[in-house]
Write a protein that holds these residues in place. Structure first.
Motif, PDB file in Angstrom:
ATOM      1  N   PHE A   1     -63.581  -0.528 -16.426  1.00  0.00           N
ATOM      2  CA  PHE A   1     -64.809  -0.822 -15.766  1.00  0.00           C
ATOM      3  C   PHE A   1     -65.298  -2.028 -16.149  1.00  0.00           C
ATOM      4  O   PHE A   1     -66.205  -2.134 -17.166  1.00  0.00           O
ATOM      5  N   ILE A   2     -65.212  -3.138 -15.398  1.00  0.00           N
ATOM      6  CA  ILE A   2     -65.567  -4.594 -15.738  1.00  0.00           C
ATOM      7  C   ILE A   2     -66.850  -5.079 -14.810  1.00  0.00           C
ATOM      8  O   ILE A   2     -66.667  -5.098 -13.608  1.00  0.00           O
ATOM      9  N   ASN A   3     -67.904  -5.445 -15.562  1.00  0.00           N
ATOM     10  CA  ASN A   3     -68.939  -5.929 -14.584  1.00  0.00           C
ATOM     11  C   ASN A   3     -69.378  -5.244 -13.241  1.00  0.00           C
ATOM     12  O   ASN A   3     -69.381  -5.811 -12.335  1.00  0.00           O
ATOM     13  N   SER A   4     -69.456  -3.948 -13.565  1.00  0.00           N
ATOM     14  CA  SER A   4     -69.497  -3.055 -12.398  1.00  0.00           C
ATOM     15  C   SER A   4     -70.793  -2.017 -12.453  1.00  0.00           C
ATOM     16  O   SER A   4     -71.260  -1.927 -13.879  1.00  0.00           O
ATOM     17  N   LYS A   5     -71.251  -1.370 -11.427  1.00  0.00           N
ATOM     18  CA  LYS A   5     -72.211  -0.687 -11.531  1.00  0.00           C
ATOM     19  C   LYS A   5     -72.102   0.773 -11.182  1.00  0.00           C
ATOM     20  O   LYS A   5     -71.464   1.199 -10.018  1.00  0.00           O
ATOM     21  N   LEU A   6     -72.330   1.552 -12.137  1.00  0.00           N
ATOM     22  CA  LEU A   6     -71.976   2.861 -12.041  1.00  0.00           C
ATOM     23  C   LEU A   6     -73.343   3.773 -12.004  1.00  0.00           C
ATOM     24  O   LEU A   6     -73.571   4.980 -12.836  1.00  0.00           O
ATOM     25  N   LEU A   7     -74.475   3.272 -11.728  1.00  0.00           N
ATOM     26  CA  LEU A   7     -75.733   3.997 -11.581  1.00  0.00           C
ATOM     27  C   LEU A   7     -75.432   5.250 -10.949  1.00  0.00           C
ATOM     28  O   LEU A   7     -75.354   5.617 -10.044  1.00  0.00           O
ATOM     29  N   GLY A   8     -75.981   6.486 -11.822  1.00  0.00           N
ATOM     30  CA  GLY A   8     -76.033   7.836 -11.380  1.00  0.00           C
ATOM     31  C   GLY A   8     -74.767   8.348 -10.931  1.00  0.00           C
ATOM     32  O   GLY A   8     -74.627   9.509 -10.217  1.00  0.00           O
ATOM     33  N   VAL A   9     -73.463   7.755 -11.373  1.00  0.00           N
ATOM     34  CA  VAL A   9     -72.122   8.457 -10.960  1.00  0.00           C
ATOM     35  C   VAL A   9     -72.004   9.514 -11.806  1.00  0.00           C
ATOM     36  O   VAL A   9     -72.465   9.933 -12.808  1.00  0.00           O
ATOM     37  N   ASN A  10     -71.365  10.519 -11.210  1.00  0.00           N
ATOM     38  CA  ASN A  10     -70.983  12.027 -11.660  1.00  0.00           C
ATOM     39  C   ASN A  10     -69.719  11.931 -12.145  1.00  0.00           C
ATOM     40  O   ASN A  10     -68.685  12.100 -11.157  1.00  0.00           O
ATOM     41  N   LEU A  11     -69.631  12.278 -13.409  1.00  0.00           N
ATOM     42  CA  LEU A  11     -68.466  12.215 -14.128  1.00  0.00           C
ATOM     43  C   LEU A  11     -68.203  13.567 -15.003  1.00  0.00           C
ATOM     44  O   LEU A  11     -67.627  13.687 -15.922  1.00  0.00           O
ATOM     45  N   THR A  12     -69.050  14.565 -14.516  1.00  0.00           N
ATOM     46  CA  THR A  12     -69.051  16.089 -15.285  1.00  0.00           C
ATOM     47  C   THR A  12     -67.688  16.468 -15.024  1.00  0.00           C
ATOM     48  O   THR A  12     -66.880  16.372 -14.203  1.00  0.00           O
ATOM     49  N   GLU A  13     -67.362  17.054 -16.488  1.00  0.00           N
ATOM     50  CA  GLU A  13     -66.171  18.103 -16.589  1.00  0.00           C
ATOM     51  C   GLU A  13     -64.998  17.158 -16.360  1.00  0.00           C
ATOM     52  O   GLU A  13     -63.470  17.537 -16.139  1.00  0.00           O
ATOM     53  N   SER A  14     -65.049  15.704 -16.817  1.00  0.00           N
ATOM     54  CA  SER A  14     -63.743  14.996 -16.482  1.00  0.00           C
ATOM     55  C   SER A  14     -63.047  14.619 -17.917  1.00  0.00           C
ATOM     56  O   SER A  14     -63.782  14.802 -18.891  1.00  0.00           O
ATOM     57  N   HIS A  15     -61.997  14.261 -17.838  1.00  0.00           N
ATOM     58  CA  HIS A  15     -60.913  13.814 -19.010  1.00  0.00           C
ATOM     59  C   HIS A  15     -60.747  12.496 -18.864  1.00  0.00           C
ATOM     60  O   HIS A  15     -60.076  11.791 -17.786  1.00  0.00           O
ATOM     61  N   ILE A  16     -61.324  11.904 -19.809  1.00  0.00           N
ATOM     62  CA  ILE A  16     -61.443  10.087 -20.049  1.00  0.00           C
ATOM     63  C   ILE A  16     -60.837   9.762 -21.068  1.00  0.00           C
ATOM     64  O   ILE A  16     -61.216  10.159 -22.246  1.00  0.00           O
ATOM     65  N   GLY A  17     -59.647   8.975 -21.057  1.00  0.00           N
ATOM     66  CA  GLY A  17     -58.791   8.666 -22.233  1.00  0.00           C
ATOM     67  C   GLY A  17     -58.534   6.906 -22.020  1.00  0.00           C
ATOM     68  O   GLY A  17     -57.922   6.751 -21.218  1.00  0.00           O
ATOM     69  N   ASN A  18     -58.722   6.237 -23.215  1.00  0.00           N
ATOM     70  CA  ASN A  18     -58.268   4.965 -23.081  1.00  0.00           C
ATOM     71  C   ASN A  18     -58.999   4.284 -21.854  1.00  0.00           C
ATOM     72  O   ASN A  18     -58.299   3.730 -21.196  1.00  0.00           O
ATOM     73  N   VAL A  19     -60.230   4.244 -22.146  1.00  0.00           N
ATOM     74  CA  VAL A  19     -61.116   3.695 -20.939  1.00  0.00           C
ATOM     75  C   VAL A  19     -61.957   2.719 -21.390  1.00  0.00           C
ATOM     76  O   VAL A  19     -62.864   2.996 -22.488  1.00  0.00           O
ATOM     77  N   LEU A  20     -62.318   1.554 -20.948  1.00  0.00           N
ATOM     78  CA  LEU A  20     -63.459   0.530 -21.313  1.00  0.00           C
ATOM     79  C   LEU A  20     -64.316   0.238 -20.327  1.00  0.00           C
ATOM     80  O   LEU A  20     -63.859   0.243 -19.137  1.00  0.00           O
ATOM     81  N   PHE A  21     -65.684   0.166 -20.558  1.00  0.00           N
ATOM     82  CA  PHE A  21     -66.696   0.159 -19.742  1.00  0.00           C
ATOM     83  C   PHE A  21     -67.322  -1.369 -20.213  1.00  0.00           C
ATOM     84  O   PHE A  21     -67.820  -1.160 -21.286  1.00  0.00           O
ATOM     85  N   GLN A  22     -67.036  -2.228 -19.697  1.00  0.00           N
ATOM     86  CA  GLN A  22     -67.683  -3.693 -20.304  1.00  0.00           C
ATOM     87  C   GLN A  22     -68.631  -4.080 -19.380  1.00  0.00           C
ATOM     88  O   GLN A  22     -68.435  -4.447 -18.206  1.00  0.00           O
ATOM     89  N   ASN A  23     -69.844  -4.414 -19.653  1.00  0.00           N
ATOM     90  CA  ASN A  23     -70.782  -5.146 -19.118  1.00  0.00           C
ATOM     91  C   ASN A  23     -71.078  -4.444 -17.786  1.00  0.00           C
ATOM     92  O   ASN A  23     -71.361  -4.984 -16.812  1.00  0.00           O
ATOM     93  N   CYS A  24     -71.294  -2.996 -17.937  1.00  0.00           N
ATOM     94  CA  CYS A  24     -71.629  -2.180 -16.798  1.00  0.00           C
ATOM     95  C   CYS A  24     -73.101  -1.448 -16.848  1.00  0.00           C
ATOM     96  O   CYS A  24     -73.764  -1.258 -18.036  1.00  0.00           O
ATOM     97  N   ASN A  25     -73.642  -1.061 -15.618  1.00  0.00           N
ATOM     98  CA  ASN A  25     -74.877  -0.299 -15.739  1.00  0.00           C
ATOM     99  C   ASN A  25     -74.458   1.328 -15.404  1.00  0.00           C
ATOM    100  O   ASN A  25     -73.934   1.508 -14.371  1.00  0.00           O
ATOM    101  N   LEU A  26     -74.732   1.882 -16.396  1.00  0.00           N
ATOM    102  CA  LEU A  26     -74.217   3.361 -16.214  1.00  0.00           C
ATOM    103  C   LEU A  26     -75.466   4.185 -16.498  1.00  0.00           C
ATOM    104  O   LEU A  26     -75.678   5.368 -16.815  1.00  0.00           O
ATOM    105  N   ASN A  27     -76.707   3.710 -16.066  1.00  0.00           N
ATOM    106  CA  ASN A  27     -77.904   4.409 -16.192  1.00  0.00           C
ATOM    107  C   ASN A  27     -77.804   5.719 -15.433  1.00  0.00           C
ATOM    108  O   ASN A  27     -77.478   5.544 -14.045  1.00  0.00           O
ATOM    109  N   LEU A  28     -78.409   6.797 -15.996  1.00  0.00           N
ATOM    110  CA  LEU A  28     -78.433   8.253 -15.141  1.00  0.00           C
ATOM    111  C   LEU A  28     -77.083   8.786 -14.886  1.00  0.00           C
ATOM    112  O   LEU A  28     -76.884   9.526 -14.218  1.00  0.00           O
ATOM    113  N   SER A  29     -75.974   8.299 -15.496  1.00  0.00           N
ATOM    114  CA  SER A  29     -74.772   8.781 -15.383  1.00  0.00           C
ATOM    115  C   SER A  29     -74.629   9.812 -15.998  1.00  0.00           C
ATOM    116  O   SER A  29     -74.983  10.242 -16.924  1.00  0.00           O
ATOM    117  N   SER A  30     -73.509  10.865 -15.568  1.00  0.00           N
ATOM    118  CA  SER A  30     -73.476  12.204 -16.010  1.00  0.00           C
ATOM    119  C   SER A  30     -72.005  12.411 -16.331  1.00  0.00           C
ATOM    120  O   SER A  30     -71.125  12.281 -15.643  1.00  0.00           O
TER     121      SER A  30
END
Length: 215
Positions: A97-126
């Motif tokens: 995820f590059i230069n992206s906005k994920l404000l309030g995104v719902n990722l609860t109960e997710s399996h996340i592997g080998n992932v990069l968040f670069q210069n992102c807005n993840l405020n209030l994310s779950s």
């Protein structure tokens, strides 16, 4: 010395053919493979168990979207807006995820592997109740993000804003937050051992233990 966290990059081909998101509705099973989607808005779509493999999204806005149980493999999001998307129980592998906005995104109960968040807005994310392995957050804002009762393995927050992040019941052993900033965190003292912090952060955590630091 802080550990180096190697993140596998998405395996995406060059010169991908352009596609239209609406194409998925012409298929028996909802999927997009080996294509690029750019400069569009995906609005008011609710699809369960969607599959994206080797897909690049550029300048795409996702509005009122629910993709629960989505599978993302070898995917890149560049300059995208996924604010308030419902991606609960997602499976995300080799994704950027590059230069992206994920404000309030719902990722609860997710399996996340080998992932990069670069210069992102993840405020209030779950991310609560999720499993994160080999994930790096770079120069991103995670104010009030929720990592309640997560499983962390090789996680690094590099130059991020972690103010008011909730790490309750998430063991932070091997997690590197040493270059990030925050005024306050929600974290249990029992989950701090092994967390990689800066000297200044260590003083703050010492205060949580009731220690008085003499200058």
């Amino acid at each position: 010395m802080a550990q180096k966290i190697k993140i596998e990059k998405p395996k995406v081909s060059e010169n991908l053919p352009k596609a239209n998101f609406q194409d998925i509705f012409d298929q028996e099973e909802p999927f997009l493979h080996t294509c690029i989607i750019a400069n569009c808005t995906i609005d008011r779509v609710d699809i369960d168990k969607l599959d994206f493999t080797q897909v690049v999204f550029q300048n795409v806005s996702f509005s009122e979207v629910s993709f629960r149980n989505i599978e993302l493999t070898d995917v890149v999001f560049e300059h995208c807006d996924l604010s308030n998307c419902d991606l609960m129980r997602a499976s995300i592998h080799r994704v950027e995820f590059i230069n992206s906005k994920l404000l309030g995104v719902n990722l609860t109960e997710s399996h996340i592997g080998n992932v990069l968040f670069q210069n992102c807005n993840l405020n209030l994310s779950s991310f609560g109740y999720g499993s994160l392995k080999q994930v790096r957050f770079e120069e991103s804002s995670l104010i009030n993000a929720d990592f309640y009762e997560c499983r962390f393995n090789k996680i690094k927050f590099e130059r991020c804003d972690l103010d008011e992040v909730n790490f309750t019941r998430t063991p932070l052993k091997g997690t590197d937050i040493s270059t990030s900033t925050f005024q306050a965190l929600s974290v249990g003292l029992e989950d701090l051992p092994g967390c990689e912090v800066s000297p200044q952060q260590a003083i703050g955590f010492a205060a949580l233990l009731g220690l008085k630091i003499k200058e």
